[in-house]
Enzyme design. Structure first.
Site, PDB file in Angstrom:
ATOM      1  N   SER A 124      11.280 -23.474  10.277  1.00  0.00           N
ATOM      2  CA  SER A 124      10.260 -23.537  11.326  1.00  0.00           C
ATOM      3  C   SER A 124       8.842 -23.449  10.777  1.00  0.00           C
ATOM      4  O   SER A 124       8.577 -22.736   9.803  1.00  0.00           O
ATOM      5  CB  SER A 124      10.493 -22.356  12.282  1.00  0.00           C
ATOM      6  OG  SER A 124       9.360 -22.165  13.102  1.00  0.00           O
ATOM      7  N   GLU A 126       6.719 -21.735  12.092  1.00  0.00           N
ATOM      8  CA  GLU A 126       6.329 -20.323  12.231  1.00  0.00           C
ATOM      9  C   GLU A 126       6.276 -19.634  10.861  1.00  0.00           C
ATOM     10  O   GLU A 126       5.636 -18.596  10.704  1.00  0.00           O
ATOM     11  CB  GLU A 126       7.339 -19.583  13.112  1.00  0.00           C
ATOM     12  CG  GLU A 126       7.022 -19.589  14.583  1.00  0.00           C
ATOM     13  CD  GLU A 126       5.794 -18.766  14.953  1.00  0.00           C
ATOM     14  OE1 GLU A 126       5.748 -17.577  14.647  1.00  0.00           O
ATOM     15  OE2 GLU A 126       4.873 -19.351  15.548  1.00  0.00           O
ATOM     16  N   TYR A 148      10.460 -12.998  13.983  1.00  0.00           N
ATOM     17  CA  TYR A 148      11.135 -14.308  13.979  1.00  0.00           C
ATOM     18  C   TYR A 148      10.704 -15.117  12.747  1.00  0.00           C
ATOM     19  O   TYR A 148      11.546 -15.682  12.032  1.00  0.00           O
ATOM     20  CB  TYR A 148      10.782 -15.070  15.266  1.00  0.00           C
ATOM     21  CG  TYR A 148      11.189 -16.532  15.238  1.00  0.00           C
ATOM     22  CD1 TYR A 148      12.478 -16.925  15.565  1.00  0.00           C
ATOM     23  CD2 TYR A 148      10.267 -17.526  14.889  1.00  0.00           C
ATOM     24  CE1 TYR A 148      12.853 -18.273  15.531  1.00  0.00           C
ATOM     25  CE2 TYR A 148      10.628 -18.869  14.852  1.00  0.00           C
ATOM     26  CZ  TYR A 148      11.918 -19.234  15.176  1.00  0.00           C
ATOM     27  OH  TYR A 148      12.280 -20.559  15.134  1.00  0.00           O
TER      28      TYR A 148
HETATM   29  P1  NAP Z   1      17.186 -22.784  21.794  1.00  0.00           P
HETATM   30  O1  NAP Z   1      17.050 -23.783  22.894  1.00  0.00           O
HETATM   31  O2  NAP Z   1      16.714 -21.387  22.005  1.00  0.00           O
HETATM   32  O3  NAP Z   1      18.740 -22.751  21.360  1.00  0.00           O
HETATM   33  C1  NAP Z   1      19.242 -21.740  20.532  1.00  0.00           C
HETATM   34  C2  NAP Z   1      20.749 -21.901  20.448  1.00  0.00           C
HETATM   35  O4  NAP Z   1      21.281 -20.888  19.574  1.00  0.00           O
HETATM   36  C3  NAP Z   1      21.490 -21.727  21.785  1.00  0.00           C
HETATM   37  O5  NAP Z   1      22.542 -22.653  21.846  1.00  0.00           O
HETATM   38  C4  NAP Z   1      22.050 -20.310  21.677  1.00  0.00           C
HETATM   39  O6  NAP Z   1      23.212 -20.093  22.450  1.00  0.00           O
HETATM   40  C5  NAP Z   1      22.414 -20.292  20.202  1.00  0.00           C
HETATM   41  N1  NAP Z   1      22.602 -18.939  19.658  1.00  0.00           N
HETATM   42  C6  NAP Z   1      21.738 -17.898  19.696  1.00  0.00           C
HETATM   43  N2  NAP Z   1      22.263 -16.834  19.048  1.00  0.00           N
HETATM   44  C7  NAP Z   1      23.488 -17.216  18.591  1.00  0.00           C
HETATM   45  C8  NAP Z   1      24.512 -16.576  17.848  1.00  0.00           C
HETATM   46  N3  NAP Z   1      24.400 -15.302  17.457  1.00  0.00           N
HETATM   47  N4  NAP Z   1      25.624 -17.272  17.534  1.00  0.00           N
HETATM   48  C9  NAP Z   1      25.777 -18.554  17.944  1.00  0.00           C
HETATM   49  N5  NAP Z   1      24.844 -19.219  18.671  1.00  0.00           N
HETATM   50  C10 NAP Z   1      23.721 -18.555  18.983  1.00  0.00           C
HETATM   51  O7  NAP Z   1      16.449 -23.313  20.473  1.00  0.00           O
HETATM   52  P2  NAP Z   1      15.951 -24.787  20.092  1.00  0.00           P
HETATM   53  O8  NAP Z   1      14.566 -24.975  20.566  1.00  0.00           O
HETATM   54  O9  NAP Z   1      17.001 -25.767  20.442  1.00  0.00           O
HETATM   55  O10 NAP Z   1      15.835 -24.639  18.508  1.00  0.00           O
HETATM   56  C11 NAP Z   1      16.936 -24.938  17.657  1.00  0.00           C
HETATM   57  C12 NAP Z   1      16.709 -24.297  16.304  1.00  0.00           C
HETATM   58  O11 NAP Z   1      15.516 -24.809  15.724  1.00  0.00           O
HETATM   59  C13 NAP Z   1      16.524 -22.777  16.319  1.00  0.00           C
HETATM   60  O12 NAP Z   1      17.068 -22.269  15.121  1.00  0.00           O
HETATM   61  C14 NAP Z   1      15.014 -22.603  16.322  1.00  0.00           C
HETATM   62  O13 NAP Z   1      14.676 -21.340  15.781  1.00  0.00           O
HETATM   63  C15 NAP Z   1      14.605 -23.750  15.424  1.00  0.00           C
HETATM   64  N6  NAP Z   1      13.293 -24.325  15.631  1.00  0.00           N
HETATM   65  C16 NAP Z   1      12.910 -24.729  16.870  1.00  0.00           C
HETATM   66  C17 NAP Z   1      11.687 -25.327  17.044  1.00  0.00           C
HETATM   67  C18 NAP Z   1      11.236 -25.807  18.403  1.00  0.00           C
HETATM   68  O14 NAP Z   1      10.030 -26.046  18.567  1.00  0.00           O
HETATM   69  N7  NAP Z   1      12.128 -26.018  19.344  1.00  0.00           N
HETATM   70  C19 NAP Z   1      10.825 -25.512  15.935  1.00  0.00           C
HETATM   71  C20 NAP Z   1      11.270 -25.099  14.683  1.00  0.00           C
HETATM   72  C21 NAP Z   1      12.503 -24.516  14.530  1.00  0.00           C
HETATM   73  P3  NAP Z   1      23.117 -19.637  24.009  1.00  0.00           P
HETATM   74  O15 NAP Z   1      22.941 -20.914  24.779  1.00  0.00           O
HETATM   75  O16 NAP Z   1      24.421 -18.980  24.205  1.00  0.00           O
HETATM   76  O17 NAP Z   1      21.938 -18.717  24.136  1.00  0.00           O
HETATM   77  O1  G4F Z   2       5.870 -21.917  23.273  1.00  0.00           O
HETATM   78  P1  G4F Z   2       5.791 -20.722  22.415  1.00  0.00           P
HETATM   79  O2  G4F Z   2       6.516 -19.515  22.863  1.00  0.00           O
HETATM   80  O3  G4F Z   2       6.250 -21.213  20.974  1.00  0.00           O
HETATM   81  P2  G4F Z   2       6.056 -20.621  19.496  1.00  0.00           P
HETATM   82  O4  G4F Z   2       5.780 -19.174  19.515  1.00  0.00           O
HETATM   83  O5  G4F Z   2       5.056 -21.484  18.805  1.00  0.00           O
HETATM   84  O6  G4F Z   2       7.506 -20.838  18.881  1.00  0.00           O
HETATM   85  C1  G4F Z   2       8.214 -22.060  19.077  1.00  0.00           C
HETATM   86  O7  G4F Z   2       7.895 -22.947  18.039  1.00  0.00           O
HETATM   87  C2  G4F Z   2       8.285 -22.514  16.722  1.00  0.00           C
HETATM   88  C3  G4F Z   2       7.822 -23.596  15.731  1.00  0.00           C
HETATM   89  O8  G4F Z   2       6.504 -23.310  15.335  1.00  0.00           O
HETATM   90  C4  G4F Z   2       9.792 -22.343  16.710  1.00  0.00           C
HETATM   91  F1  G4F Z   2      10.209 -21.993  15.451  1.00  0.00           F
HETATM   92  C5  G4F Z   2      10.196 -21.287  17.723  1.00  0.00           C
HETATM   93  O9  G4F Z   2      11.624 -21.177  17.742  1.00  0.00           O
HETATM   94  C6  G4F Z   2       9.708 -21.722  19.111  1.00  0.00           C
HETATM   95  O10 G4F Z   2      10.430 -22.872  19.477  1.00  0.00           O
HETATM   96  O11 G4F Z   2       4.260 -20.311  22.198  1.00  0.00           O
HETATM   97  C7  G4F Z   2       3.293 -21.234  21.751  1.00  0.00           C
HETATM   98  C8  G4F Z   2       1.913 -20.614  21.853  1.00  0.00           C
HETATM   99  C9  G4F Z   2       1.789 -19.224  21.208  1.00  0.00           C
HETATM  100  O12 G4F Z   2       0.603 -19.173  20.470  1.00  0.00           O
HETATM  101  C10 G4F Z   2       1.685 -18.272  22.381  1.00  0.00           C
HETATM  102  O13 G4F Z   2       0.937 -17.086  22.141  1.00  0.00           O
HETATM  103  O14 G4F Z   2       1.594 -20.440  23.229  1.00  0.00           O
HETATM  104  C11 G4F Z   2       0.981 -19.165  23.383  1.00  0.00           C
HETATM  105  N1  G4F Z   2       1.150 -18.728  24.780  1.00  0.00           N
HETATM  106  C12 G4F Z   2       0.130 -18.454  25.632  1.00  0.00           C
HETATM  107  N2  G4F Z   2       0.643 -18.012  26.800  1.00  0.00           N
HETATM  108  C13 G4F Z   2       2.319 -18.470  25.389  1.00  0.00           C
HETATM  109  C14 G4F Z   2       1.987 -18.024  26.667  1.00  0.00           C
HETATM  110  N3  G4F Z   2       3.592 -18.606  24.970  1.00  0.00           N
HETATM  111  C15 G4F Z   2       4.580 -18.285  25.841  1.00  0.00           C
HETATM  112  N4  G4F Z   2       5.865 -18.438  25.455  1.00  0.00           N
HETATM  113  N5  G4F Z   2       4.314 -17.808  27.108  1.00  0.00           N
HETATM  114  C16 G4F Z   2       3.039 -17.657  27.572  1.00  0.00           C
HETATM  115  O15 G4F Z   2       2.809 -17.224  28.698  1.00  0.00           O
END
Ligand code: NAP
Ligand code: G4F
Length: 320
Positions: A124, A126, A148
């Site tokens: 990520s 992050e 995280y």
């Molecule tokens: P998400 O919608 O939160 O999905 C997370 C998945 O992980 C869900 O299917 C959840 O199952 C499963 N899970 C959580 N804990 C588990 C465990 N202990 N054992 C087995 N399964 C488990 O996340 P996403 O946005 O699709 O992201 C996918 C991956 O990419 C994650 O690793 C996230 O950290 C990473 N990532 C995401 C972003 C982004 O912007 N979306 C960016 C960079 C990296 P349940 O449905 O049962 O909760």
């Molecule tokens: O949407 P966010 O919660 O995403 P964040 O923290 O960037 O993390 C997501 O992206 C990561 C990749 O860089 C992934 F690895 C991670 O799993 C996840 O998918 O927040 C984005 C921004 C932050 O700066 C937060 O402080 O939005 C700001 N924000 C402002 N108000 C808020 C809010 N975020 C959330 N969730 N809720 C608010 O009310």
């Protein structure tokens, strides 16, 4: 013969898009699903008959070994994690167990059952946290700002380590934020687009948010899963930054999302200290030159089209 892939996190946003993609490429798809008292398959309900869903948990290595032994996938995409940054301050140990050590459990299960399995790790942006360079690429130093982010740095380095120690075909995608109509409601893009729809439908009169000045590089999830597949198909495993190269503030996100429904965000958005994080990642913007040059990857949907797509979807869901 069809290739067989295991996806952890198949019930999540990315897992569902990756399953769509792999099925369309003729794969047999196995999805790891953790036990829950209620079924949680909304994002994959449209393809559920084409999937083999198996029970397992990243907390439990025995379950991972059994799934690999029983189903013998050639590729494993490790997308499961505790993925919500804010929750990682209230559940730091669980986040470390699932998001960090869960990667070791899966890598070690692969090493034990079949070291020929190709592995993808969901790293990520992050990990860049308090960014050391702008934009961020594969050489940018990590400086995580949340439990995280720290857990993801561990997951990233253990993937590199198993690649170098055991010669596993293990790659990491360092993905910047990616969103879609299937995004969880707690993440800021979906919180805003759902909030707009609720206001339009007369269900809410305001939207409470945290830091409006944070900047993110937001892309479309369906574009990003194409990069995962491309990494795993290469002869040599490697790490790649996947991003749009553009950054926007949360304030701009609000402006664009409310405008898409004919509203002004200033009339509805309220800053609530409850959503301000103990430590913030102020600015993310990625440089995915390597992915473009080596994988031939590029994104098709830009920020404005993405937010509009999400607003339209949320308006439709609520019939607003
Ligand atoms: P998400 O919608 O939160 O999905 C997370 C998945 O992980 C869900 O299917 C959840 O199952 C499963 N899970 C959580 N804990 C588990 C465990 N202990 N054992 C087995 N399964 C488990 O996340 P996403 O946005 O699709 O992201 C996918 C991956 O990419 C994650 O690793 C996230 O950290 C990473 N990532 C995401 C972003 C982004 O912007 N979306 C960016 C960079 C990296 P349940 O449905 O049962 O909760
Ligand atoms: O949407 P966010 O919660 O995403 P964040 O923290 O960037 O993390 C997501 O992206 C990561 C990749 O860089 C992934 F690895 C991670 O799993 C996840 O998918 O927040 C984005 C921004 C932050 O700066 C937060 O402080 O939005 C700001 N924000 C402002 N108000 C808020 C809010 N975020 C959330 N969730 N809720 C608010 O009310």
């Amino acid at each position: 013969m069809a290739k067989r892939a295991l996806i952890t996190g198949i019930t999540g946003q990315d897992g569902s898009y990756l399953a769509d993609l792999l099925l369309s490429e003729g794969y047999e798809v196995i999805g790891l699903v953790r036990r829950s008292s209620t079924e949680n398959n909304t994002r994959i309900s449209h393809i559920q008959e084409q999937l083999t869903l198996v029970s397992g948990d990243l907390m439990d290595e025995v379950s991972l070994i059994s799934v690999l032994r029983d189903h013998r996938p050639q590729e494993v995409y490790n997308l499961a994690a505790q993925s919500f940054v804010q929750a990682s301050w209230t559940q730091p140990v669980l986040t470390g167990e699932a998001t960090a050590l869960g990667v070791t459990r899966m890598l070690d299960a692969i090493r034990t059952v079949d070291p020929e399995i190709r592995f993808y790790q969901a790293s990520s942006s992050e990990m860049f946290g308090r960014v050391r360079t702008v934009p961020q690429n594969e050489h940018t130093e990590f400086y995580p700002r949340s439990p995280y982010g720290v857990a993801k740095v561990y997951g990233h380095w253990i993937t590199v380590n198993y690649r170098e120690s055991y010669n596993l075909h293990a790659s990491s995608g360092i993905l910047f934020n990616h969103e879609s109509p299937r995004r969880g409601l707690e993440f800021v893009t979906r919180k805003v687009t759902n909030g707009v729809a609720r206001i339009k439908a007369g269900l809410s009169s305001e939207l409470r948010l945290g830091n409006l000045d944070a900047h993110r590089d937001w892309g479309y999830a369906a574009d990003y899963v194409r990069a995962m597949l491309a990494m795993v198909q290469r002869d040599t495993p490697d790490d790649f930054v996947i991003a749009t190269g553009e950054t926007h503030s949360v304030r701009e996100l609000c402006e664009v999302a409310f405008a898409a429904a004919g509203l002004k965000y200033e009339d509805y958005v309220v800053v609530d200290p409850k959503f301000i994080r103990p430590a913030e990642v102020d600015l993310l913007v990625g440089d995915s030159t390597k992915a473009r040059d080596v994988l031939g990857w590029k994104c098709e949907v830009d920020f404005y089209a993405l937010i509009e797509m999400m607003v339209v979807s949320d308006l439709n869901i609520l019939g607003a």
